[in-house]
Design a protein around this motif. Structure first.
Motif, PDB file in Angstrom:
ATOM      1  N   GLN A   1      -1.936  -4.518  -8.731  1.00 17.37           N
ATOM      2  CA  GLN A   1      -1.512  -3.263  -8.105  1.00 17.37           C
ATOM      3  C   GLN A   1      -2.302  -2.107  -8.689  1.00 17.37           C
ATOM      4  O   GLN A   1      -2.666  -2.130  -9.861  1.00 17.37           O
TER       5      GLN A   1
ATOM      6  N   GLY B   1       2.692   1.166  -1.438  1.00 16.09           N
ATOM      7  CA  GLY B   1       2.758   0.124  -2.467  1.00 16.09           C
ATOM      8  C   GLY B   1       2.333   0.691  -3.818  1.00 16.09           C
ATOM      9  O   GLY B   1       2.562   1.864  -4.102  1.00 16.09           O
TER      10      GLY B   1
ATOM     11  N   PRO C   1      -6.880  -1.209 -10.739  1.00 10.92           N
ATOM     12  CA  PRO C   1      -5.771  -2.156 -10.603  1.00 10.92           C
ATOM     13  C   PRO C   1      -5.462  -2.880 -11.922  1.00 10.92           C
ATOM     14  O   PRO C   1      -6.359  -3.123 -12.733  1.00 10.92           O
TER      15      PRO C   1
ATOM     16  N   GLY D   1      -5.024  -2.781  -4.346  1.00  8.91           N
ATOM     17  CA  GLY D   1      -3.700  -3.322  -4.622  1.00  8.91           C
ATOM     18  C   GLY D   1      -3.264  -4.337  -3.573  1.00  8.91           C
ATOM     19  O   GLY D   1      -3.778  -4.371  -2.453  1.00  8.91           O
TER      20      GLY D   1
ATOM     21  N   ASN E   1      -0.810  -5.942  -0.875  1.00 15.86           N
ATOM     22  CA  ASN E   1       0.289  -5.680   0.051  1.00 15.86           C
ATOM     23  C   ASN E   1       0.788  -7.045   0.510  1.00 15.86           C
ATOM     24  O   ASN E   1       0.159  -7.706   1.339  1.00 15.86           O
TER      25      ASN E   1
ATOM     26  N   ASP F   1       7.410  -0.589  -3.141  1.00 15.62           N
ATOM     27  CA  ASP F   1       7.094  -1.184  -1.844  1.00 15.62           C
ATOM     28  C   ASP F   1       8.021  -0.684  -0.736  1.00 15.62           C
ATOM     29  O   ASP F   1       8.216  -1.371   0.265  1.00 15.62           O
TER      30      ASP F   1
END
Lengths: 321, 226
Positions: free
Chosen positions: A15, A30, A52, A130, A132, A253
């Motif tokens: 992420q 996210g 990330p 990131g 999803n 999220d």
């Protein structure tokens, strides 16, 4: 240059700070759920703020480095080990090819992060690296890591100087935090009694909590009169009042819009405290003004900037030829 | 509705510009026009703006807003002020070129498991239900819930349906649902509580495109029985 996933753990995903600009297509941002822990880890590595990181729940993955590297663990205390020996998080460390990072047990908090100097080589989707999960896009093949995955690192040949983040920079994780909120657009629809209960009684985190939202159990709150609204904007930290009188805190999220009354928003400074809760933990709420909330926000940004600058300076000094 | 609007904070990095609280084409026109106007001519620190039914969510970076602000007011106040000025200047209709899309829908029993029950609830035969449902052109008001999920309406009063009391844990990709007087197509397999009346095999979510959804707010859709 990289690492091999020996054990996948529970839903570990890469992420960053979120995917922006595609809300009009229903794509939610996210991003990491504990932004403070992730950003401190990147600062210690000398990475960019939005690099990330691997977000790990408990049970967390077991990881073997397939090259020498410099890394940081941050967030929850999951009894981290390097080749079996305990290591503390929040500091920069060197590892050699073949070294193994593992986590022996959850001691406090819920989510830990792994950042490596130079970052991970991941898939860009709509301007973010990131993951999803709903879309199956971004991160490492759009999914959580699995046993046998080989994840590559970006270029980095630096050695690790001694860099430790001050304890005071990390939020004080506790299983019974009181978190601060500002009023939400529909705060006034609650009865006076409910508004008081929100501020005085503690709630418990329910089992059905995840990266989308944390459901709370506790006293039921009620609107002055039955309240219906159509879908409108929500945010990370929005507290919605559900028709059954329960609360849900929208997390990283969250969807772009929601149709339940938005009675409050938890301030960004305190969201990491919520992110680190597990089912059964207790949470209380305390109202602050928008002005106070912004001051706290900018205070953390200043501290993080200082850390980032100091780390860059030391890393550059160490690696000067 | 006139020019009435309010700006409410959603925490420290977003506000909602609300033009009303109704599913109305006029309100939604203003919403899309405003979202487009602010995206085309952003203020410093602007991140994104996206439409809901009757409101626009505006996201910004408080650090940039603070850095470029000349006053001591809160970031949310200075963003709200900048937005208020722009609401007054924005058109009531967007210049977005409205597209009309025809989408083939399979109304067979396996594709639309709730269709018989929905028809019964409306006191119609299945054939009449489909006829009335496909006779109308639907407007895309907003996207949300899932990447590429378009909230469309307005469904004929006669066909109005409650949400399922027991949401399904899995609704197939492409399923066409009704909830209240809204209709929508599930772009991905997902849990959901809408009544499923049919299914399309058209891709609604286009992850490899920089415009990752087939439909955009303001588009119009016609369902064609396949």
């Amino acid at each position: 240059m990289g690492m091999l996933i020996l054990k996948p753990g529970l839903l570990a995903t890469f992420q960053d700070l979120g995917r922006r600009g595609f809300g009009r297509f229903g794509v939610n941002p996210g991003g990491v759920i504990d932004t403070a822990a992730a950003r401190i880890a990147n600062a210690l590595c000398g990475n960019s703020d939005s690099e990330p990181v691997l977000e790990m729940n408990f049970p967390a993955p077991e990881i073997k480095f397939t090259s020498d590297c410099v890394f940081v663990l941050s967030g929850a205390d999951l009894d981290a080990r390097l080749n079996g020996s305990p290591i503390v998080s929040g500091r920069l460390r060197s590892a050699s090819v073949g070294d193994v990072v593992s986590f022996a047990g959850r001691r406090s908090g819920a989510i830990a992060y792994l950042a490596v100097r130079g970052g991970f080589l991941l898939e860009d989707w709509l301007g973010s690296l990131g993951t999803n999960l709903a879309a199956g896009m971004g991160g490492f093949h759009g999914r959580a890591v699995r046993k046998g995955d080989q994840v590559e690192f970006g270029e980095d040949h630096s050695a690790a100087p001694r860099l430790i983040a001050s304890h005071t920079l990390f939020p004080f994780y506790t299983p019974f935090p009181t978190v601060r909120f500002v009023r939400g657009p529909e705060h006034e629809i609650m009865t006076d009694r409910s508004a008081e209960v929100l501020r005085k009684i503690t709630f418990s985190v329910s089992a059905n909590s995840n990266r989308m939202g944390f459901r709370l159990s506790g006293p039921e709150l009620s609107p002055i009169e039955p309240f219906e609204m159509i879908s409108s904007g929500v945010n990370f930290g929005t507290i919605q009042l559900l028709p059954d009188g329960r609360l849900i805190i929208l997390m990283a999220d969250h969807q772009t819009t929601g149709g339940y009354p938005r009675i409050a928003t938890i301030i960004p400074t305190d969201l990491p405290l919520v992110a680190q809760l597990v089912p059964g933990d207790k949470i209380g709420f305390h109202e602050v003004t928008l002005e106070d909330a912004e001051n706290l926000f900018f205070e953390f940004e200043r501290d993080l900037n200082l850390l980032r600058t100091a780390c860059k300076f030391k890393l550059d000094a160490q690696n000067r030829p | 509705m006139g020019s009435g609007f309010k700006i409410v904070p959603l925490g420290l990095d977003a506000v909602s510009v609300e033009f009303g609280d109704a599913i109305s084409i006029d309100l939604n026109e203003r919403v899309i026009a405003f979202a487009d106007a602010i995206s085309a001519d952003p203020f410093p620190g602007f991140v994104e703006a996206f439409p809901a039914y009757s409101s626009v969510t505006v996201v910004f970076d408080p650090r940039v807003v603070r850095r470029t602000s000349t006053t001591t007011e809160t970031v949310v106040d200075s963003v709200s002020k900048a937005l208020s000025e722009r609401v007054d200047a924005a058109a009531s209709r967007s210049s977005y070129e409205r597209r009309i899309l025809e989408i083939q829908v399979d109304f067979s029993p396996s594709a639309g498991p709730d269709l018989p029950e929905c028809a019964k609830r409306s006191g119609l035969s299945i054939a009449d239900f489909i006829r009335i449902f496909t006779a109308r052109e639907y407007r895309v008001f907003m996207l949300g819930f899932l990447p590429g999920f378009a909230y469309m309406g307005i469904v004929d009063k006669e066909l109005e349906q409650p949400r399922r009391p027991d949401p399904r844990s899995r609704i197939e990709k492409g399923s066409v649902g009704i909830a209240g007087r809204q209709t929508g197509i599930y772009p991905l397999a997902s849990p959901g509580g809408w009544q499923i009346v049919g299914r399309t095999y058209v891709e609604m979510f286009l992850p490899r495109s920089d415009r990752p959804a087939l439909l955009a707010p303001g588009d119009r859709v016609r369902f064609i029985q396949s």
